[in-house]
Design a protein around this motif. Structure first.
Motif, PDB file in Angstrom:
ATOM      1  N   PHE A 338      91.483 108.196 -77.366  1.00 21.85           N
ATOM      2  CA  PHE A 338      92.636 109.092 -77.447  1.00 21.85           C
ATOM      3  C   PHE A 338      93.187 109.046 -78.872  1.00 21.85           C
ATOM      4  CE2 PHE A 338      92.223 107.242 -73.271  1.00 21.85           C
ATOM      5  CZ  PHE A 338      92.280 108.342 -72.424  1.00 21.85           C
ATOM      6  N   SER A 340      95.879 110.898 -81.543  1.00 24.33           N
ATOM      7  CA  SER A 340      96.955 111.828 -81.887  1.00 24.33           C
ATOM      8  C   SER A 340      97.936 111.176 -82.846  1.00 24.33           C
ATOM      9  CB  SER A 340      97.687 112.294 -80.624  1.00 24.33           C
ATOM     10  OG  SER A 340      98.787 113.101 -80.946  1.00 24.33           O
ATOM     11  N   LYS A 368     104.278 108.715 -77.164  1.00 21.87           N
ATOM     12  CA  LYS A 368     103.484 109.792 -76.573  1.00 21.87           C
ATOM     13  C   LYS A 368     103.178 109.485 -75.113  1.00 21.87           C
ATOM     14  CE  LYS A 368     101.417 110.886 -81.070  1.00 21.87           C
ATOM     15  NZ  LYS A 368     101.699 112.304 -81.312  1.00 21.87           N
ATOM     16  N   TRP A 370     100.624 110.368 -72.163  1.00 21.98           N
ATOM     17  CA  TRP A 370      99.241 110.841 -72.068  1.00 21.98           C
ATOM     18  C   TRP A 370      98.799 110.983 -70.616  1.00 21.98           C
ATOM     19  CZ3 TRP A 370      96.103 111.453 -76.510  1.00 21.98           C
ATOM     20  CH2 TRP A 370      96.599 110.901 -77.711  1.00 21.98           C
ATOM     21  N   ASP A 371      97.803 111.847 -70.440  1.00 25.08           N
ATOM     22  CA  ASP A 371      97.009 111.906 -69.217  1.00 25.08           C
ATOM     23  C   ASP A 371      95.569 111.598 -69.639  1.00 25.08           C
ATOM     24  OD1 ASP A 371      95.256 113.029 -67.097  1.00 25.08           O
ATOM     25  OD2 ASP A 371      97.108 113.854 -66.264  1.00 25.08           O
ATOM     26  N   THR A 372      94.920 110.667 -68.958  1.00 24.49           N
ATOM     27  CA  THR A 372      93.575 110.258 -69.372  1.00 24.49           C
ATOM     28  C   THR A 372      92.584 111.417 -69.331  1.00 24.49           C
ATOM     29  OG1 THR A 372      93.096 109.528 -67.108  1.00 24.49           O
ATOM     30  CG2 THR A 372      93.846 107.849 -68.665  1.00 24.49           C
ATOM     31  N   SER A 374      93.110 114.232 -70.653  1.00 26.28           N
ATOM     32  CA  SER A 374      93.343 115.059 -71.841  1.00 26.28           C
ATOM     33  C   SER A 374      93.284 114.183 -73.091  1.00 26.28           C
ATOM     34  CB  SER A 374      94.714 115.743 -71.743  1.00 26.28           C
ATOM     35  OG  SER A 374      95.001 116.486 -72.907  1.00 26.28           O
ATOM     36  N   PRO A 378      98.135 114.524 -76.353  1.00 25.06           N
ATOM     37  CA  PRO A 378      99.033 113.963 -75.338  1.00 25.06           C
ATOM     38  C   PRO A 378      99.716 115.080 -74.564  1.00 25.06           C
ATOM     39  CG  PRO A 378     100.049 113.838 -77.505  1.00 25.06           C
ATOM     40  CD  PRO A 378      98.664 114.360 -77.719  1.00 25.06           C
ATOM     41  N   ASN A 381     105.113 114.625 -76.816  1.00 20.68           N
ATOM     42  CA  ASN A 381     105.597 113.728 -77.860  1.00 20.68           C
ATOM     43  C   ASN A 381     107.083 113.498 -77.615  1.00 20.68           C
ATOM     44  OD1 ASN A 381     103.200 113.487 -79.475  1.00 20.68           O
ATOM     45  ND2 ASN A 381     103.520 115.600 -80.129  1.00 20.68           N
TER      46      ASN A 381
END
Length: 419
Positions: A338, A340, A368, A370-372, A374, A378, A381
């Motif tokens: 991940f 960002s 952030k 997050w969804d794993t 995506s 994220p 923010n």
């Protein structure tokens, strides 16, 4: 020949959320359709199929296990999927954006945070340990440590009356007792055994053991009992109206070559440590040996174990967050990366209620969500910090909490969880 904007694609809309189900017949849509247009389409179908459906909903869309973040044709091309097939598009209600709730001002950098149902515990660079209400009211501030407090933890998230632990660069840990809601806090035991500053602490799921790690590279195991760890009378010294027990470690586990930056208990018999020596180690605390090891390219700064998915998140000195499946027998145990954050990621923590959601905080002043599913972006923010984020916590599923070098703790309310 038609241009791509006119080309059509066959999709089938499916969902596991029965209240939002629409007929799963194939539909013809433009290949360039994106999440906004898909959202409009689903809401239109819901309205056609249910006259009681009044308020439009916000949905996210899963295609081949990953959240759609680009037009569907680009998503398919990235995966070399033919546009001739009918594509299943699963829709899920979108995770709402967390709302800023409060900011708690401290006198110095906030390095450690742990929330429970009603209280926030913080550890600070001004040597203090602090308890706050979730609504920002200070309850008590304690200054027993003689150096920076790097990590704090409740012994039992569900029962704060069992007390808490703080660890410091003064080489000690302190076990505290507390009557919840009062300013009646007492140091009950001091943990002595580390030769350099302590950076991390973890409490076993059954609350009976502690693990600590720090700059002496050693992992030390302790009992949370206020008796001596070897069931012998412990050395005590009278301090005011309380007897302060001096505890020594049950075991010292050697293996790391640099500081231990993060500790997670996998279960009551296994501990996971992340270290600046570029390794993550899984320890059998009964046999006092290493069960498994992950070798990275950079120093590990933070980690978080999820009992929901049996996977580990870890952040390194390289802006990236990685998801590891240590039990995987297929391919690399690093399953997803991940990216960002623009600077190092100092802290990561899993959601306790959703196996796909997690929180990260970085030296770029951002938090952030997050969804794993995506990995490239994220969900949100969370702004507010004016300095480096040093710690994030999601132990109370209603609140996302972060602390940093701007001397503040920021609280965001999770609208996904109803009261």
């Amino acid at each position: 020949m038609q241009n791509s904007s006119e080309c059509q694609l066959q999709i089938r809309l499916i969902t596991k959320q029965d209240s939002y189900a629409v007929p799963d017949v194939p539909l013809s849509v433009p290949q360039t359709i994106d999440t906004k247009s898909l959202n409009d389409l689903v809401n239109q179908l819901l309205k056609e199929n249910n006259s009681d459906f009044l308020k439009p909903r916000e949905f996210d869309f899963l295609v081949f296990g990953e959240l759609l973040r680009v037009p569907i044709i680009e998503h398919l091309q990235e995966r070399n999927v033919s546009t001739e097939v009918t594509v299943d598009v699963e829709y899920i209600e979108r995770t709402p954006s967390p709302e800023p709730e409060d900011s708690l001002l401290h006198d110095d950098w906030v390095a450690g945070i742990h929330t429970t149902d009603k209280w926030i515990l913080t550890g600070c660079y001004d040597y203090s340990v602090n308890i706050w209400t979730l609504h920002g009211k200070p309850v008590v501030s304690l200054k027993e440590h003689k150096n920076v407090v790097k990590a704090v933890s409740w012994l039992d998230e569900k029962d704060p009356s069992k007390g808490f632990i703080s660890v410091s660069h003064d080489l000690t840990g302190i076990l505290w007792s507390w009557e919840p809601g009062s300013d009646n806090v007492l140091p009950k035991a001091i943990l002595r055994g580390h030769e350099r500053g302590i950076d991390s602490v973890g409490v076993s799921p059954n609350s009976s053991r502690l693990a600590t790690g720090g700059w002496d590279t050693n992992l030390k195991l302790w009992s949370t009992s206020l008796k001596d760890d070897r069931d012998e009378p412990a050395h005590k010294k009278v301090r005011g109206n309380t007897d302060l027990v001096t505890k020594t470690p049950l075991n010292t586990l050697k293996g790391h070559k640099e500081t231990i930056s993060s500790i997670n208990w996998v279960d009551n018999y296994e501990v996971c440590t992340a270290s600046m020596d570029h390794t993550i180690k899984f320890w059998d605390v009964e046999l006092c040996g290493i069960k498994n090891e992950i070798v990275g390219q950079k120093a590990f700064l933070s980690s978080s174990w999820s009992p929901l998915s049996n996977t580990l998140l870890a952040s390194s000195a390289d802006r990236h967050i990685r998801l590891y499946d240590p039990r995987s027998s297929e391919g690399s145990i690093c399953k997803t990366t991940f990216t960002s954050h623009t600077l190092w990621v100092s802290s990561v923590t899993w959601s306790k209620y959703d196996q796909h959601l997690f929180l990260s905080g970085g030296y770029d002043s951002t938090v952030k969500l997050w969804d794993t599913r995506s990995p490239k972006a994220p969900l949100y923010n969370l702004q507010g910090h004016q300095g480096q984020v040093l710690s994030v916590d999601w132990s109370n599923k209603k609140y996302l909490v972060s602390g940093g070098s701007d001397n503040s703790v920021h609280i965001f309310r999770n609208k996904d969880v109803k009261d």
